[in-house]
Design an enzyme around this catalytic site. Structure first.
Site, PDB file in Angstrom:
ATOM      1  N   GLU A   1     -13.243   1.645  12.802  1.00  0.00           N
ATOM      2  CA  GLU A   1     -13.028   2.957  13.259  1.00  0.00           C
ATOM      3  C   GLU A   1     -14.289   3.741  13.444  1.00  0.00           C
ATOM      4  O   GLU A   1     -14.295   4.267  14.422  1.00  0.00           O
ATOM      5  CB  GLU A   1     -11.836   3.586  12.310  1.00  0.00           C
ATOM      6  CG  GLU A   1     -10.534   3.193  12.502  1.00  0.00           C
ATOM      7  CD  GLU A   1      -9.487   3.888  11.568  1.00  0.00           C
ATOM      8  OE1 GLU A   1      -8.253   4.191  12.049  1.00  0.00           O
ATOM      9  OE2 GLU A   1      -9.715   3.931  10.437  1.00  0.00           O
TER      10      GLU A   1
ATOM     11  N   GLU B   1      -4.992  -1.929   7.653  1.00  0.00           N
ATOM     12  CA  GLU B   1      -4.346  -1.067   6.575  1.00  0.00           C
ATOM     13  C   GLU B   1      -3.077  -1.335   6.372  1.00  0.00           C
ATOM     14  O   GLU B   1      -2.540  -0.994   5.232  1.00  0.00           O
ATOM     15  CB  GLU B   1      -4.447   0.366   7.684  1.00  0.00           C
ATOM     16  CG  GLU B   1      -5.808   1.147   7.326  1.00  0.00           C
ATOM     17  CD  GLU B   1      -6.682   0.766   8.476  1.00  0.00           C
ATOM     18  OE1 GLU B   1      -7.727   1.477   8.695  1.00  0.00           O
ATOM     19  OE2 GLU B   1      -6.553  -0.310   9.058  1.00  0.00           O
TER      20      GLU B   1
END
Length: 255
Positions: A110, A130
Site C-alpha cells: 500500500e 491481510e
C-alpha cells in the site's frame, strides 16, 4: 529535519532519498517510522532545491507491512490526516518514487501504490495478504489497487492474499521499471530524468493526473486550468522556450 533511527534521509542532486531503516523487522511499519516518513515529505515540500523523492527500505526489503507486535500493543502506524506510513491518504505535490527490493507486502504494498511511480528489482514480491490474518487492506489496497491494475486481478489478490512477482506486476502495469540490481539505482535514474524538467510543470502535471479521475467531462477543462495556468505564465516557461531556441540546458528557477 533530523533523521530518526527508523527513517534515514540523504540528498543526491536534488533527489531526497528516504529509507525505512528497520531491517531487523523487515522494515515493518511502526508509528515512529510513519512519523519519520511524514517529516521527510514535509522537507520535500518545503525545500525548493528538492525536486523528487524516493522511498525505499534498508537491508534488501521494502516494507513487510504493519508491525504486528506494535499492533498487539495498541499502536497504529499512521499519521493524522496522512494515513498509514504517513503517505497513504495524502500525497506531496512533488513526485514520489518507490524503490522496491525484496518484499512489499500488506501495508508495504500500500505504501508502494501510494507513490507516483514504482521501480522494482526483478526478485521483488508484492501482495496484500491481510485476509490471511483476519484483516483487510484498509490503507488503500482495496481502493487503489483496482484503479492501478485490472479489477479482477485486484479482487484475486485481495481475496486469496497471494503474492505476485515483479515480472507479473510489471506486465500488469503496476511497475514502471525493473532492475537486475538494487532498485534504488533504477529509481535514481528515473528521478534524475524528472528533476531535469521544469519543477512547476512537473508539480502541475502530477496534480492533474492524480486528481482528474474524479472530474466530469463538463468540468475537467476548467479544473485543469487551475493547475496549469501559472505554468504557462511562469519565468520557467519562457526559460524553457529560450533554452530550446539556444540549444542549451534550461536553468530552472521554479518561478
Amino acid at each position: 529535519m533530523s533523521d530518526s533511527e527508523e527513517v534515514q534521509t540523504r540528498v543526491e542532486d536534488g533527489v531526497l532519498i528516504v529509507t525505512i531503516n528497520r531491517p531487523e523487522a523487515k522494515n515493518a511499519m511502526n508509528q515512529a517510522a510513519a512519523q519519520g516518513i511524514a517529516a521527510a515529505m514535509d522537507r520535500l515540500e518545503s525545500e525548493s532545491e528538492l525536486r523528487v523523492a524516493i522511498l525505499t527500505g534498508a537491508g534488501g526489503t521494502f516494507c513487510s507491512g504493519m508491525d504486528l507486535k506494535g499492533f498487539l500493543r495498541g499502536e497504529r502506524p499512521t499519521v493524522e490526516g496522512r494515513g498509514f506510513g504517513g503517505i497513504t491518504q495524502w500525497s506531496p505535490k512533488k513526485p514520489l518514487i518507490a524503490a522496491v527490493d525484496g518484499y512489499a507486502l500488506a501495508g508495504g504494498m500500500e505504501l508502494a501504490m501510494a507513490c507516483d511511480l514504482i521501480v522494482a528489482n526483478r526478485g521483488a514480491k508484492f501482495g496484500i495478504p491481510e485476509a490471511k490474518r483476519g484483516l483487510a487492506a484498509g490503507a488503500g489496497g482495496l481502493i487503489r489497487l483496482p484503479r492501478q491494475i485490472p479489477s479482477r486481478i485486484a479482487m484475486e489478490l485481495a481475496l486469496t492474499g497471494d503474492f505476485i512477482d515483479a515480472e507479473r506486476a510489471y506486465a500488469l502495469g503496476f511497475i514502471n521499471d525493473l532492475t537486475d540490481g538494487p532498485a534504488i539505482e533504477g529509481a535514481k535514474a528515473l528521478a534524475r530524468r524528472i528533476a531535469d524538467n521544469g519543477p512547476l510543470a512537473v508539480i502541475a502535471s502530477k496534480g492533474v493526473i492524480r486528481d482528474s479521475g474524479t472530474w466530469s467531462d463538463e468540468e475537467m477543462w476548467d479544473k485543469q486550468q487551475g493547475y496549469i495556468a501559472n505554468v504557462f505564465s511562469s519565468a520557467d516557461a519562457r526559460e524553457g522556450a529560450l533554452a530550446f531556441a539556444e540549444k542549451r540546458k534550461p536553468n530552472w528557477t521554479g518561478a
